[in-house]
Design a protein around this motif. Structure first.
Motif, PDB file in Angstrom:
ATOM      1  N   VAL A   1      37.058  45.048  43.332  1.00  0.00           N
ATOM      2  CA  VAL A   1      38.135  45.409  44.257  1.00  0.00           C
ATOM      3  C   VAL A   1      39.174  44.293  44.323  1.00  0.00           C
ATOM      4  N   ALA A   2      38.706  43.051  44.335  1.00  0.00           N
ATOM      5  CA  ALA A   2      39.637  41.930  44.412  1.00  0.00           C
ATOM      6  C   ALA A   2      40.510  41.823  43.176  1.00  0.00           C
ATOM      7  N   SER A   3      40.001  42.317  42.041  1.00  0.00           N
ATOM      8  CA  SER A   3      40.791  42.232  40.810  1.00  0.00           C
ATOM      9  C   SER A   3      42.027  43.122  40.845  1.00  0.00           C
ATOM     10  N   THR A   4      42.080  44.036  41.833  1.00  0.00           N
ATOM     11  CA  THR A   4      43.260  44.894  41.965  1.00  0.00           C
ATOM     12  C   THR A   4      44.188  44.420  43.085  1.00  0.00           C
ATOM     13  N   GLY A   5      43.875  43.271  43.686  1.00  0.00           N
ATOM     14  CA  GLY A   5      44.670  42.763  44.800  1.00  0.00           C
ATOM     15  C   GLY A   5      45.836  41.911  44.345  1.00  0.00           C
ATOM     16  N   PRO A   6      46.281  41.022  45.216  1.00  0.00           N
ATOM     17  CA  PRO A   6      47.394  40.132  44.877  1.00  0.00           C
ATOM     18  C   PRO A   6      47.093  39.339  43.605  1.00  0.00           C
ATOM     19  N   ARG A   7      48.166  38.919  42.916  1.00  0.00           N
ATOM     20  CA  ARG A   7      48.001  38.313  41.600  1.00  0.00           C
ATOM     21  C   ARG A   7      47.086  37.097  41.585  1.00  0.00           C
ATOM     22  N   PRO A   8      47.203  36.110  42.464  1.00  0.00           N
ATOM     23  CA  PRO A   8      46.280  34.960  42.379  1.00  0.00           C
ATOM     24  C   PRO A   8      44.819  35.362  42.586  1.00  0.00           C
ATOM     25  N   VAL A   9      44.592  36.234  43.572  1.00  0.00           N
ATOM     26  CA  VAL A   9      43.221  36.687  43.829  1.00  0.00           C
ATOM     27  C   VAL A   9      42.713  37.531  42.669  1.00  0.00           C
ATOM     28  N   ALA A  10      43.555  38.409  42.149  1.00  0.00           N
ATOM     29  CA  ALA A  10      43.156  39.267  41.037  1.00  0.00           C
ATOM     30  C   ALA A  10      42.829  38.442  39.802  1.00  0.00           C
ATOM     31  N   ARG A  11      43.620  37.407  39.539  1.00  0.00           N
ATOM     32  CA  ARG A  11      43.375  36.576  38.370  1.00  0.00           C
ATOM     33  C   ARG A  11      42.024  35.863  38.488  1.00  0.00           C
ATOM     34  N   LEU A  12      41.729  35.337  39.687  1.00  0.00           N
ATOM     35  CA  LEU A  12      40.448  34.665  39.889  1.00  0.00           C
ATOM     36  C   LEU A  12      39.287  35.644  39.762  1.00  0.00           C
TER      37      LEU A  12
ATOM     38  N   ARG B   1      39.193  38.489  38.088  1.00  0.00           N
ATOM     39  CA  ARG B   1      39.020  38.924  36.699  1.00  0.00           C
ATOM     40  C   ARG B   1      38.387  37.840  35.838  1.00  0.00           C
ATOM     41  N   THR B   2      38.571  36.590  36.245  1.00  0.00           N
ATOM     42  CA  THR B   2      37.933  35.504  35.508  1.00  0.00           C
ATOM     43  C   THR B   2      36.444  35.408  35.843  1.00  0.00           C
ATOM     44  N   LEU B   3      36.114  35.588  37.115  1.00  0.00           N
ATOM     45  CA  LEU B   3      34.718  35.456  37.537  1.00  0.00           C
ATOM     46  C   LEU B   3      33.867  36.675  37.191  1.00  0.00           C
ATOM     47  N   LEU B   4      34.479  37.846  37.177  1.00  0.00           N
ATOM     48  CA  LEU B   4      33.709  39.083  37.019  1.00  0.00           C
ATOM     49  C   LEU B   4      32.900  39.113  35.722  1.00  0.00           C
ATOM     50  N   PRO B   5      33.502  38.871  34.543  1.00  0.00           N
ATOM     51  CA  PRO B   5      32.682  38.918  33.322  1.00  0.00           C
ATOM     52  C   PRO B   5      31.700  37.754  33.194  1.00  0.00           C
ATOM     53  N   LEU B   6      31.980  36.655  33.911  1.00  0.00           N
ATOM     54  CA  LEU B   6      31.069  35.516  33.838  1.00  0.00           C
ATOM     55  C   LEU B   6      29.841  35.715  34.705  1.00  0.00           C
ATOM     56  N   LEU B   7      30.072  36.168  35.939  1.00  0.00           N
ATOM     57  CA  LEU B   7      28.960  36.327  36.881  1.00  0.00           C
ATOM     58  C   LEU B   7      28.228  37.649  36.717  1.00  0.00           C
ATOM     59  N   LEU B   8      28.966  38.681  36.356  1.00  0.00           N
ATOM     60  CA  LEU B   8      28.362  40.011  36.313  1.00  0.00           C
ATOM     61  C   LEU B   8      28.815  40.761  35.065  1.00  0.00           C
ATOM     62  N   PRO B   9      28.222  40.460  33.911  1.00  0.00           N
ATOM     63  CA  PRO B   9      28.520  41.265  32.724  1.00  0.00           C
ATOM     64  C   PRO B   9      28.107  42.720  32.938  1.00  0.00           C
ATOM     65  N   ALA B  10      28.699  43.596  32.171  1.00  0.00           N
ATOM     66  CA  ALA B  10      28.429  45.033  32.359  1.00  0.00           C
ATOM     67  C   ALA B  10      26.949  45.357  32.158  1.00  0.00           C
ATOM     68  N   ALA B  11      26.342  44.766  31.130  1.00  0.00           N
ATOM     69  CA  ALA B  11      24.919  45.039  30.876  1.00  0.00           C
ATOM     70  C   ALA B  11      24.049  44.549  32.029  1.00  0.00           C
ATOM     71  N   ALA B  12      24.413  43.399  32.602  1.00  0.00           N
ATOM     72  CA  ALA B  12      23.632  42.867  33.720  1.00  0.00           C
ATOM     73  C   ALA B  12      23.777  43.747  34.951  1.00  0.00           C
ATOM     74  N   ARG B  13      24.958  44.278  35.175  1.00  0.00           N
ATOM     75  CA  ARG B  13      25.142  45.161  36.337  1.00  0.00           C
ATOM     76  C   ARG B  13      24.299  46.420  36.196  1.00  0.00           C
ATOM     77  N   ARG B  14      24.236  46.962  34.988  1.00  0.00           N
ATOM     78  CA  ARG B  14      23.411  48.160  34.781  1.00  0.00           C
ATOM     79  C   ARG B  14      21.925  47.838  34.989  1.00  0.00           C
TER      80      ARG B  14
END
Length: 219
Positions: free
Chosen positions: A73-84, A86-99
């Motif tokens: 949800v934060a990745s769709t917010g304001p640009r600084p928050v969205a950038r952070l 989008r950077t953390l999402l694939p590092l902390l929670l890869p798609a395979a790990a979420r599944r």
């Protein structure tokens, strides 16, 4: 992520959280598990320790998934928050790990109610003791002879059966002691028949079935 998909995912996460909250072990259970887990296993059985562990792992997976939802949800917010985000999402929670986390939470919600319905260790022990002490089993004689821990001295020329004995070995050793040398197969076969006939009351109808502690007399 579309609004519909976000709403569906949020509903699933909330429902899973509610289910985990409903299945949460009591504080006293946690205190006992953290203080002395081995005592819990000894007194209440392994299930009493397994249920809190499964629940804790499920909560960790749920929190991981909730964090992923927040970052999405934060990745769709304001640009600084969205950038952070989008950077953390694939590092902390890869798609395979979420599944994998979603599968783990689902399995815990399914297995936890089953585990909590299993009787505790003392209940199982009491049931087993009741079955053992209920009385003699039908068809089994109540006065079965006990098998000695160590064979008694053999009678003169006889033999006390120990584990692994067979009539062939007994007859062969008897012939070797009596006649000297190694007997041939025909002589051993005749001796086996003689030993069986002389001890039919002890051996029974099957000459291949010898029980430790049986006292056999030489023919």
């Amino acid at each position: 992520m579309s609004v519909r998909r976000w709403a569906t995912t949020t509903a699933v996460v909330v429902a899973a959280g509610a289910g985990l909250r409903a299945l949460a072990p009591a504080p006293a259970t946690w205190a006992a598990v953290l203080a002395d887990p081995q005592r819990v296993v000894d007194t209440a059985g392994p299930d009493a320790l397994l249920v809190p562990v499964v629940w804790a792992l499920a909560v960790a997976c749920w929190a991981w998934g909730a964090l992923g939802l927040v970052l999405t949800v934060a990745s769709t917010g304001p640009r600084p928050v969205a950038r952070l985000a989008r950077t953390l999402l694939p590092l902390l929670l890869p798609a395979a790990a979420r599944r994998a986390a979603a599968v783990a939470v689902g399995l815990s919600l399914v297995t936890a109610p089953v585990l909590t319905t299993v009787p505790a260790g003392p209940a199982l022990a009491a049931a087993a003791a009741e079955q053992v002490t209920a009385g003699p089993v039908a068809g089994v004689p109540a006065d079965l002879p006990s098998v000695p821990d160590w064979p008694a001295p053999a009678p003169d020329g006889g033999h006390v059966v120990v584990r692994g004995d067979c009539l062939w070995d007994i007859a062969e050793a008897w012939l070797a002691d009596r006649d000297g040398g190694r007997p041939d197969a025909a002589a051993v076969s005749d001796a086996v028949t003689a030993w069986w006939q002389a001890n039919a009351a002890v051996i029974g109808p099957d000459p291949d079935l010898l029980l430790p502690g049986q006292v056999l007399h030489a023919p």
